[in-house]
Design a protein around this motif. Structure first.
Motif, PDB file in Angstrom:
ATOM      1  N   VAL A   1      -5.007  -1.231   4.006  1.00  0.00           N
ATOM      2  CA  VAL A   1      -4.665  -0.316   2.950  1.00  0.00           C
ATOM      3  C   VAL A   1      -5.171   1.084   3.040  1.00  0.00           C
ATOM      4  CG1 VAL A   1      -5.180  -0.143   0.513  1.00  0.00           C
ATOM      5  CG2 VAL A   1      -4.832  -2.510   1.488  1.00  0.00           C
ATOM      6  N   ALA A   2      -6.450   1.124   3.790  1.00  0.00           N
ATOM      7  CA  ALA A   2      -6.563   2.455   3.730  1.00  0.00           C
ATOM      8  C   ALA A   2      -5.606   3.347   4.711  1.00  0.00           C
ATOM      9  CB  ALA A   2      -8.055   2.578   4.556  1.00  0.00           C
ATOM     10  N   GLN A   3      -5.262   2.724   5.929  1.00  0.00           N
ATOM     11  CA  GLN A   3      -4.393   3.438   6.592  1.00  0.00           C
ATOM     12  C   GLN A   3      -3.031   3.665   6.229  1.00  0.00           C
ATOM     13  OE1 GLN A   3      -3.701   1.643  10.312  1.00  0.00           O
ATOM     14  NE2 GLN A   3      -5.280   3.004  11.470  1.00  0.00           N
ATOM     15  N   CYS A   4      -2.519   2.969   5.274  1.00  0.00           N
ATOM     16  CA  CYS A   4      -1.346   3.056   4.647  1.00  0.00           C
ATOM     17  C   CYS A   4      -1.198   3.609   3.283  1.00  0.00           C
ATOM     18  CB  CYS A   4      -0.590   1.621   4.617  1.00  0.00           C
ATOM     19  SG  CYS A   4      -0.288   0.913   6.112  1.00  0.00           S
ATOM     20  N   SER A   5      -2.328   4.260   3.092  1.00  0.00           N
ATOM     21  CA  SER A   5      -2.323   4.630   1.338  1.00  0.00           C
ATOM     22  C   SER A   5      -1.222   5.592   1.147  1.00  0.00           C
ATOM     23  CB  SER A   5      -3.617   5.364   1.114  1.00  0.00           C
ATOM     24  OG  SER A   5      -3.778   6.704   2.020  1.00  0.00           O
ATOM     25  N   ALA A   6      -0.643   5.402  -0.233  1.00  0.00           N
ATOM     26  CA  ALA A   6       0.792   6.176  -0.382  1.00  0.00           C
ATOM     27  C   ALA A   6       0.466   7.649  -0.511  1.00  0.00           C
ATOM     28  CB  ALA A   6       1.210   5.413  -1.661  1.00  0.00           C
ATOM     29  N   THR A   7       0.216   8.593   0.604  1.00  0.00           N
ATOM     30  CA  THR A   7      -0.125   9.911   0.658  1.00  0.00           C
ATOM     31  C   THR A   7       1.296  10.711   0.845  1.00  0.00           C
ATOM     32  OG1 THR A   7      -0.636   9.919   2.706  1.00  0.00           O
ATOM     33  CG2 THR A   7      -2.312   9.874   1.016  1.00  0.00           C
ATOM     34  N   ARG A   8       2.412   9.636   1.516  1.00  0.00           N
ATOM     35  CA  ARG A   8       3.601  10.200   1.714  1.00  0.00           C
ATOM     36  C   ARG A   8       4.697   9.443   0.790  1.00  0.00           C
ATOM     37  NH1 ARG A   8       3.168   8.414   7.721  1.00  0.00           N
ATOM     38  NH2 ARG A   8       1.703   7.094   6.667  1.00  0.00           N
ATOM     39  N   PRO A   9       5.889   9.995   0.449  1.00  0.00           N
ATOM     40  CA  PRO A   9       6.816   9.428  -0.276  1.00  0.00           C
ATOM     41  C   PRO A   9       7.323   8.033   0.634  1.00  0.00           C
ATOM     42  CG  PRO A   9       7.398  11.496   0.181  1.00  0.00           C
ATOM     43  CD  PRO A   9       6.145  11.250   0.985  1.00  0.00           C
ATOM     44  N   VAL A  10       7.639   6.958  -0.298  1.00  0.00           N
ATOM     45  CA  VAL A  10       8.115   5.825   0.235  1.00  0.00           C
ATOM     46  C   VAL A  10       9.212   5.999   1.367  1.00  0.00           C
ATOM     47  CG1 VAL A  10       8.974   3.534  -0.359  1.00  0.00           C
ATOM     48  CG2 VAL A  10       6.993   4.322  -1.607  1.00  0.00           C
ATOM     49  N   ALA A  11      10.395   6.853   0.743  1.00  0.00           N
ATOM     50  CA  ALA A  11      11.572   6.952   1.610  1.00  0.00           C
ATOM     51  C   ALA A  11      11.274   7.474   2.870  1.00  0.00           C
ATOM     52  CB  ALA A  11      12.501   8.037   0.739  1.00  0.00           C
TER      53      ALA A  11
ATOM     54  N   ALA B   1       0.685  -1.237  -0.102  1.00  0.00           N
ATOM     55  CA  ALA B   1      -0.145   0.018   0.067  1.00  0.00           C
ATOM     56  C   ALA B   1       0.873   1.148  -0.061  1.00  0.00           C
ATOM     57  CB  ALA B   1      -0.998  -0.108   1.142  1.00  0.00           C
ATOM     58  N   ARG B   2       2.034   1.272   0.658  1.00  0.00           N
ATOM     59  CA  ARG B   2       2.943   2.333   0.841  1.00  0.00           C
ATOM     60  C   ARG B   2       3.690   2.594  -0.446  1.00  0.00           C
ATOM     61  NH1 ARG B   2       4.950   0.383   6.332  1.00  0.00           N
ATOM     62  NH2 ARG B   2       3.385   1.457   7.641  1.00  0.00           N
ATOM     63  N   ALA B   3       3.667   1.486  -1.349  1.00  0.00           N
ATOM     64  CA  ALA B   3       4.291   1.740  -2.685  1.00  0.00           C
ATOM     65  C   ALA B   3       3.236   2.153  -3.621  1.00  0.00           C
ATOM     66  CB  ALA B   3       4.810   0.237  -3.048  1.00  0.00           C
ATOM     67  N   GLY B   4       2.207   2.322  -3.179  1.00  0.00           N
ATOM     68  CA  GLY B   4       1.146   3.143  -4.081  1.00  0.00           C
ATOM     69  C   GLY B   4       0.262   2.413  -4.771  1.00  0.00           C
ATOM     70  N   MET B   5       0.050   0.885  -4.360  1.00  0.00           N
ATOM     71  CA  MET B   5      -0.549   0.031  -4.732  1.00  0.00           C
ATOM     72  C   MET B   5      -2.144  -0.026  -4.153  1.00  0.00           C
ATOM     73  SD  MET B   5       1.613  -3.274  -5.211  1.00  0.00           S
ATOM     74  CE  MET B   5       0.473  -4.522  -5.987  1.00  0.00           C
ATOM     75  N   SER B   6      -3.415  -0.011  -4.981  1.00  0.00           N
ATOM     76  CA  SER B   6      -4.667  -0.075  -4.600  1.00  0.00           C
ATOM     77  C   SER B   6      -4.913  -1.494  -3.859  1.00  0.00           C
ATOM     78  CB  SER B   6      -5.682  -0.007  -5.605  1.00  0.00           C
ATOM     79  OG  SER B   6      -5.748  -0.977  -6.478  1.00  0.00           O
ATOM     80  N   PHE B   7      -6.116  -1.645  -3.195  1.00  0.00           N
ATOM     81  CA  PHE B   7      -6.364  -2.985  -2.638  1.00  0.00           C
ATOM     82  C   PHE B   7      -6.621  -3.980  -3.754  1.00  0.00           C
ATOM     83  CE2 PHE B   7      -9.648  -6.174  -1.612  1.00  0.00           C
ATOM     84  CZ  PHE B   7      -8.860  -6.675  -0.612  1.00  0.00           C
ATOM     85  N   ASP B   8      -7.192  -3.356  -5.055  1.00  0.00           N
ATOM     86  CA  ASP B   8      -7.309  -4.475  -5.997  1.00  0.00           C
ATOM     87  C   ASP B   8      -6.012  -4.876  -6.607  1.00  0.00           C
ATOM     88  OD1 ASP B   8     -10.168  -4.308  -5.809  1.00  0.00           O
ATOM     89  OD2 ASP B   8     -10.441  -2.788  -7.266  1.00  0.00           O
TER      90      ASP B   8
END
Length: 90
Positions: free
Chosen positions: A48-58, A18-25
């Protein structure tokens, strides 16, 4: 913590994707989470909802120790959590 017992998928596995930007599907397709019995779907979606990629992975590498606690609390409160098993383990 194992979220999907059928496929042995942990909250950390789901969160990493999820942090890498992937959706649940996309995560479901990649890992196979919630594709067998489906009992873990709501819990997996919560992660997935908590870890949605709103921040940069680094930036997330600095939060490794703080994030699992937040996830565990969310999972414990979700419908998928069996409170009788939790109280026996404590």
């Amino acid at each position: 913590m194992i979220v999907c017992v059928c496929r042995r998928i942990s909250d950390r596995d789901i969160a990493r994707h999820a942090r890498a930007g992937m959706s649940f599907d996309e995560i479901q397709f990649e890992l196979g989470v919630a594709t067998q019995c489906g009992c873990c779907e709501s819990c997996a979606r919560d992660v997935v909802a908590q870890c949605s990629a709103t921040r940069p992975v680094a930036a997330l590498h600095n939060e490794v120790t703080a994030q699992p606690v937040q996830l565990a609390n969310s999972i414990r409160e979700s419908k998928a959590w069996n409170s009788s098993l939790h109280s026996q383990a404590a």
